[in-house]
Design a protein around this motif. Structure first.
Motif, mmCIF file in Angstrom:
data_model
loop_
_atom_site.group_PDB
_atom_site.id
_atom_site.type_symbol
_atom_site.label_atom_id
_atom_site.label_comp_id
_atom_site.label_asym_id
_atom_site.label_seq_id
_atom_site.Cartn_x
_atom_site.Cartn_y
_atom_site.Cartn_z
ATOM 1 N N PHE A 1 40.257 42.387 44.151
ATOM 2 C CA PHE A 1 41.430 41.995 44.932
ATOM 3 C C PHE A 1 40.915 41.105 46.049
ATOM 4 O O PHE A 1 40.096 41.533 46.861
ATOM 5 N N VAL A 2 41.389 39.871 46.089
ATOM 6 C CA VAL A 2 40.879 38.957 47.109
ATOM 7 C C VAL A 2 42.043 38.285 47.804
ATOM 8 O O VAL A 2 43.129 38.124 47.231
ATOM 9 N N GLY A 3 41.837 37.900 49.037
ATOM 10 C CA GLY A 3 42.895 37.223 49.779
ATOM 11 C C GLY A 3 42.556 37.202 51.249
ATOM 12 O O GLY A 3 41.601 37.856 51.672
ATOM 13 N N PRO A 4 43.327 36.431 52.017
ATOM 14 C CA PRO A 4 43.072 36.380 53.454
ATOM 15 C C PRO A 4 43.444 37.713 54.100
ATOM 16 O O PRO A 4 44.064 38.562 53.463
ATOM 17 N N SER A 5 43.076 37.911 55.352
ATOM 18 C CA SER A 5 43.384 39.191 55.974
ATOM 19 C C SER A 5 44.896 39.325 56.115
ATOM 20 O O SER A 5 45.611 38.353 56.312
ATOM 21 N N GLY A 6 45.365 40.546 55.954
ATOM 22 C CA GLY A 6 46.787 40.804 56.072
ATOM 23 C C GLY A 6 47.569 40.474 54.821
ATOM 24 O O GLY A 6 48.785 40.302 54.868
ATOM 25 N N CYS A 7 46.882 40.395 53.679
ATOM 26 C CA CYS A 7 47.588 40.018 52.455
ATOM 27 C C CYS A 7 47.917 41.239 51.606
ATOM 28 O O CYS A 7 48.488 41.119 50.536
ATOM 29 N N GLY A 8 47.530 42.426 52.072
ATOM 30 C CA GLY A 8 47.894 43.628 51.333
ATOM 31 C C GLY A 8 46.887 44.070 50.293
ATOM 32 O O GLY A 8 47.138 45.002 49.548
ATOM 33 N N LYS A 9 45.716 43.417 50.257
ATOM 34 C CA LYS A 9 44.751 43.800 49.221
ATOM 35 C C LYS A 9 44.187 45.190 49.471
ATOM 36 O O LYS A 9 44.087 46.003 48.547
ATOM 37 N N THR A 10 43.856 45.484 50.732
ATOM 38 C CA THR A 10 43.339 46.815 51.038
ATOM 39 C C THR A 10 44.433 47.863 50.900
ATOM 40 O O THR A 10 44.203 48.959 50.388
ATOM 41 N N THR A 11 45.646 47.506 51.341
ATOM 42 C CA THR A 11 46.761 48.441 51.202
ATOM 43 C C THR A 11 46.959 48.800 49.730
ATOM 44 O O THR A 11 47.145 49.968 49.384
ATOM 45 N N LEU B 1 27.080 51.423 33.567
ATOM 46 C CA LEU B 1 27.998 52.546 33.732
ATOM 47 C C LEU B 1 29.414 52.294 33.210
ATOM 48 O O LEU B 1 30.120 53.227 32.887
ATOM 49 N N HIS B 2 29.828 51.033 33.180
ATOM 50 C CA HIS B 2 31.178 50.690 32.696
ATOM 51 C C HIS B 2 32.271 51.496 33.365
ATOM 52 O O HIS B 2 33.075 52.143 32.700
ATOM 53 N N ARG B 3 32.274 51.495 34.687
ATOM 54 C CA ARG B 3 33.357 52.163 35.409
ATOM 55 C C ARG B 3 34.522 51.197 35.555
ATOM 56 O O ARG B 3 34.365 49.984 35.394
ATOM 57 N N THR B 4 35.680 51.759 35.896
ATOM 58 C CA THR B 4 36.781 50.904 36.316
ATOM 59 C C THR B 4 36.601 50.716 37.821
ATOM 60 O O THR B 4 36.695 51.669 38.583
ATOM 61 N N ILE B 5 36.279 49.491 38.216
ATOM 62 C CA ILE B 5 36.003 49.263 39.633
ATOM 63 C C ILE B 5 37.077 48.345 40.214
ATOM 64 O O ILE B 5 37.398 47.309 39.633
ATOM 65 N N ILE B 6 37.661 48.780 41.317
ATOM 66 C CA ILE B 6 38.522 47.879 42.084
ATOM 67 C C ILE B 6 37.725 47.508 43.328
ATOM 68 O O ILE B 6 37.283 48.377 44.074
ATOM 69 N N PHE B 7 37.545 46.216 43.510
ATOM 70 C CA PHE B 7 36.669 45.726 44.573
ATOM 71 C C PHE B 7 37.486 44.808 45.467
ATOM 72 O O PHE B 7 38.050 43.824 45.002
ATOM 73 N N VAL B 8 37.587 45.156 46.740
ATOM 74 C CA VAL B 8 38.362 44.329 47.667
ATOM 75 C C VAL B 8 37.421 43.454 48.482
ATOM 76 O O VAL B 8 36.392 43.930 48.969
ATOM 77 N N ARG C 1 38.053 40.237 36.326
ATOM 78 C CA ARG C 1 39.328 39.626 36.637
ATOM 79 C C ARG C 1 39.510 39.642 38.147
ATOM 80 O O ARG C 1 39.008 40.516 38.835
ATOM 81 N N VAL C 2 40.232 38.621 38.618
ATOM 82 C CA VAL C 2 40.423 38.494 40.062
ATOM 83 C C VAL C 2 41.922 38.431 40.347
ATOM 84 O O VAL C 2 42.649 37.671 39.714
ATOM 85 N N ALA C 3 42.374 39.265 41.293
ATOM 86 C CA ALA C 3 43.768 39.206 41.738
ATOM 87 C C ALA C 3 43.774 38.558 43.112
ATOM 88 O O ALA C 3 43.192 39.099 44.054
ATOM 89 N N VAL C 4 44.398 37.377 43.199
ATOM 90 C CA VAL C 4 44.456 36.685 44.482
ATOM 91 C C VAL C 4 45.760 37.058 45.175
ATOM 92 O O VAL C 4 46.839 36.869 44.609
ATOM 93 N N PHE C 5 45.648 37.639 46.364
ATOM 94 C CA PHE C 5 46.821 38.018 47.143
ATOM 95 C C PHE C 5 47.081 36.962 48.200
ATOM 96 O O PHE C 5 46.152 36.443 48.817
#
Lengths: 387, 225, 267
Positions: free
Chosen positions: A37-47, A189-196, A209-213
């Motif tokens: 999950f990538v994006g500028p600050s305040g884009c809701g990626k961490t949320t 390990l092949h985990r499901t990783i969500i990386f912000v 895959r990359v999700a741009v917020f």
């Protein structure tokens, strides 16, 4: 299509003061993938990330993990089923490294001895020596603390790993190490990783895959890094990816270019010889009298490249003071991007190719790299024409 | 300097080391009042401080309360309670409890409230319940500060228990008040020296306890700003 | 409150004596502490001496000093001088440490800039260092003053006149209102002096309130630094991380203020 690990459906988060952190998010994350999950600050990626372990509850919509609505799972139980790595490691300062790693197993009722033994094993897999097990977090460097943070997240062997800007507080050199180790770890390990992250380069480097917020919590694009660079969905994404998009997209093509031999000068012995394909044993330089290059590559006793020396009118290499420190190096089989960069940064216009051990393998003239780029482009163009 | 040797004589006289008015008995009373006071004060102030520190709500109330209690003169409370409730153990203990509460309360509250929010967040993210966050993270990390407050309170109580002799109770202050009544300066001196030695010894013991129960990890973290 | 109307002149006299015994030590203690602290900042080896010394001094009960000092000073046991000297020592014990903290919290760059601008050492001390150290010093002063005011009344137990005399006299004569008047007057003095010092700090630190940080942020920084400071402090105590109010706001000084207040609990 592989199994879905995570599914956001119409998820929004609106705070009491009216600000929308996440706006109607629909997102599917396949199991075993590393999604950024990538994006500028305040884009809701961490949320969005924190809604997965119910550190934040959505205002509307559902978040499913392995087909189960997270709202139906008790928060503490849910959180223990996922690994969590945060920016400032979040290590407990009063506990040793091994006890920090053992935290979640201990919460789950694993015995102290067993969880500590497991912790020591994990140290190795995150690139730490077992001797740090009995140290305290304050005795570790920032990079080491982050490694312990990763080990702690892995301790209960969770299928899902949440990483909230885990590498953004460490210095760039250490960050590179941590990034490549994460990729190695994921290969095993092949985990499901969500990386912000807010760093688009990190996103492109790490993500399957990359999700741009975008600001306001809108998901602007969700694609592979390659698609993102080649075809940004809108101006926001294009802007966010930034400059040199075309150049950076070369990272995804392995260069299939033929190495050429190069004249090298061993500075310790003063000998000249040829290095390159077909000359496993370095051919004496005389045999390569035909080499018309204006440059010789100076190497040290391990045949690691030092830089280029211009060849003077007399046909002899210039004195060592003339050494032009060379540019970047290209590992044989590396990407087109690094090959092009190596060629562009080389005084001789030839990319220096090195073996894994760092010794010279040969050179690739810049024209060859450009030709390879052109071939790749037209191949892709043909493919897309046919499809 | 003559008085010092007289005081030393008082302290070394075997007659003063036995019986109901002997130094061991007075010392026991002194420590007894102090322990009782601290027990009550801890039972009130620690849970309150933990609760406010953990919820991070009502911090202003705690600061105000501690400040108000701090400005109350203990001697005034002691005499007031004695007049209102009569002679006995409880009036002075009550006054001393009010003296001991502010340092314990603000130490506990500020220690817990100062635990980094990121750390608490990490603890919750790992799946700790609120109770586990408090007992496994906040209390251990805040322990040096909490104990600092307790140590401070204990020192004040030990010093101030001296004046309960003023209202006919025992303790090492007995020698001070009795000496004052008969202008026996040496006995007064012996009294205050005993109190000072007791205070220094107690402080040393508590400092040791503080050191022993503080995780080395926290000390290291403190050394590195 | 009949008692008060019949005895207001006595109360005023005692309040005056109480004020003198609380204020003189603060002023004298301040005048001694600042040079000592400055010395400890430039001669590093003095620092542990002062820190350990003040901790030990602080552990000695005030009554002990009230009784021992006459022997050393040659004063009578009921002389106010004993209280003044004893409390001056406590003020020094608090202030030397808080002033050392204050001087150490100064921004090195600012000091070097001042030297580069041509400040000579003495002028630099008065023109730059002291003004910048004011917030932390004021915090120390407030703690010292409030604890002095309640310690002064203890002297009444051995016959030294102050508002504490109202407690001993009230007990002896069983007059509740006399004791209540004494308590109220003591608290009033504490509040008034504390507020005056707060105001003084406010006036002396106008330069601070142009910063962009909010009071809440500064408090939080203070609380965080307070915790870390207390961890290695051998005399930690209950400080309030709220840093009372505006004085807790020096750039880099908020933690020092909190640490000072943490040491302040003492009767």
């Amino acid at each position: 299509m592989t199994d879905l690990a995570i599914r956001y459906r119409g998820v929004s988060k609106v705070y009491p003061d009216g600000t929308a952190a996440v706006d109607n998010l629909d997102l599917d994350v396949p199991a075993g993938s590393l999604t950024v999950f990538v994006g500028p600050s305040g884009c809701g990626k961490t949320t969005s990330l924190r809604m997965l372990n119910r550190m934040v509850e959505p205002s509307s919509g559902t978040v499913e993990v392995n087909g189960q609505d997270v709202a139906s799972i008790p928060a503490a139980k849910l959180r223990r089923s996922m690994g969590y790595v945060m920016q400032q490691s979040g290590l407990l300062p009063h506990k040793t490294v091994e006890d920090n790693i053992a935290t979640v197993p201990r919460l789950n009722g694993v015995s102290k001895r067993e969880s500590r033994a497991n912790a020591r094993q994990l140290l190795g897999s995150v690139g730490l020596d077992e001797s740090v097990a009995t140290r305290y977090p304050a005795q570790l460097s920032g990079g080491q603390q982050q490694r312990v943070g990763v080990a702690r997240a892995l301790a209960s062997d969770p299928p899902i790993l949440l990483m909230d800007e885990p590498f953004s507080a460490v210095d760039p050199v250490v960050r590179q190490d941590l990034q490549s180790e994460l990729l190695d770890l994921q290969k095993r390990l092949h985990r499901t990783i969500i990386f912000v992250t807010h760093d688009i380069d990190e996103a492109i480097l790490l993500g399957n895959r990359v999700a741009v917020f975008a600001r306001g919590g809108r998901l602007a694009q969700y694609a592979t890094p390659e698609e993102l660079l080649r075809a940004p969905a809108d101006d926001f994404v294009a802007d966010f990816i930034g400059r040199d998009r075309g150049f950076r997209s070369l990272s995804f093509d392995n260069a299939s270019v033929a190495l050429q031999p190069v004249t090298v000068l061993a500075v310790d012995t003063g000998e000249r010889f040829l290095v390159g394909p077909g000359s496993e044993d370095p051919a004496p330089w005389q045999a390569a009298g035909a080499s018309s290059s204006d440059w010789v590559l100076a190497v040290d006793e391990r045949r690691h490249p030092l830089g280029w020396l211009p060849v003077t009118a007399s046909g002899e290499p210039a004195a060592r003071e003339e050494l032009r420190v060379g540019g970047t190096l290209w590992h044989d089989g590396g990407s087109l991007r690094t090959a092009l960069d190596a060629a562009l940064s080389s005084p001789s216009g030839q990319a220096v190719a090195v073996h894994r051990d760092g010794s010279v393998a040969g050179v690739v003239p810049g024209e060859d790299v450009m030709r390879a780029i052109e071939e790749q482009r037209s191949a892709r163009y043909d493919r897309s024409e046919r499809s | 300097m003559n008085l010092f040797s007289e005081a030393a004589q008082f302290l070394t006289d075997p007659a003063n080391w036995s019986g109901a008015t002997g130094i061991p008995q007075r010392l026991l009373e002194h420590v007894g009042y102090s322990v009782l006071t601290m027990g009550i004060a801890l039972a009130i102030a620690v849970p309150l401080g933990l609760w406010v520190g953990h919820t991070r709500r009502g911090g202003g109330m705690i600061v105000g309360l501690a400040g108000a209690l701090r400005s109350l003169p203990t001697l005034g409370l002691l005499t007031l309670f004695t007049l209102l409730m009569g002679l006995g153990l409880m009036p002075p203990i009550l006054a001393l409890v009010l003296l001991a509460i502010p340092p314990i309360l603000s130490g506990t509250y500020s220690g817990v409230a100062a635990v980094s929010p990121a750390l608490v967040d990490a603890a919750r993210s790992m799946g700790m319940t609120e109770g586990q966050v408090l007992t496994r993270v906040e209390i251990p990390v805040a322990l040096p500060v909490i104990l600092g407050g307790i140590r401070n309170a204990a020192l004040q109580v030990l010093a101030t228990v001296t004046i309960v002799a003023y209202i006919n109770l025992g303790g090492l202050g007995r020698y001070l008040i009795d000496g004052l009544a008969v202008r026996d300066y040496a006995r007064m001196l012996a009294s205050v020296v005993l109190v000072a030695v007791l205070a220094l010894a107690a402080d040393a013991v508590l400092a040791l306890v503080q050191r022993l129960v503080t995780s080395p990890g926290l000390r290291l973290a403190g050394d590195r700003p | 409150m009949n008692w008060l109307s019949n005895n207001w002149s006595t109360v005023l006299d005692l309040a005056g004596a109480h004020l003198i015994q609380s204020i003189v030590p603060v002023v004298v203690g301040l005048l001694i502490s600042v040079p000592l602290a400055r010395l400890a900042t430039s001669r590093r080896w003095l620092r542990p001496v002062f820190v350990t010394g003040s901790s030990l001094l602080y552990t000695i009960p005030s009554l002990t000093l009230f009784v021992v000092l006459p022997l050393i000073l040659g004063t009578g046991i009921t002389s106010v001088v004993n209280v003044i000297v004893a409390l001056t020592l406590y003020v020094i014990a608090i202030l030397v440490r808080s002033c050392v903290d204050a001087f150490e919290s100064l921004d090195r760059d600012v000091l070097q800039a001042a030297t580069a601008l041509g400040y000579k050492p003495v002028r630099r001390l008065f023109g730059v260092e002291l003004p910048l150290a004011v917030p932390v010093m004021i915090a120390g002063l407030r703690v010292a003053t409030v604890s002095n005011i309640s310690m002064v009344s203890v002297g009444a137990v051995i016959g030294i006149q102050s508002l504490g005399t109202l407690f001993t006299d009230g007990l002896r004569r069983s007059i509740v209102s006399e004791i209540v008047v004494g308590i109220v007057a003591t608290v009033l003095i504490a509040i008034v002096l504390d507020q005056l010092l707060r105001l003084l700090g406010h006036v002396l630190t106008r330069w601070q309130r142009t910063g962009t940080t909010t009071a809440r942020e500064r408090r939080r920084a203070g609380a965080a630094r307070h915790a870390s400071a207390s961890g290695r402090d051998d005399r930690t105590g209950g400080g309030d991380p709220e840093g009372r109010d505006s004085v807790a706001g020096a750039p880099g000084g908020a933690g020092a203020v909190a640490a000072v207040e943490a040491r302040g609990d003492r009767a």
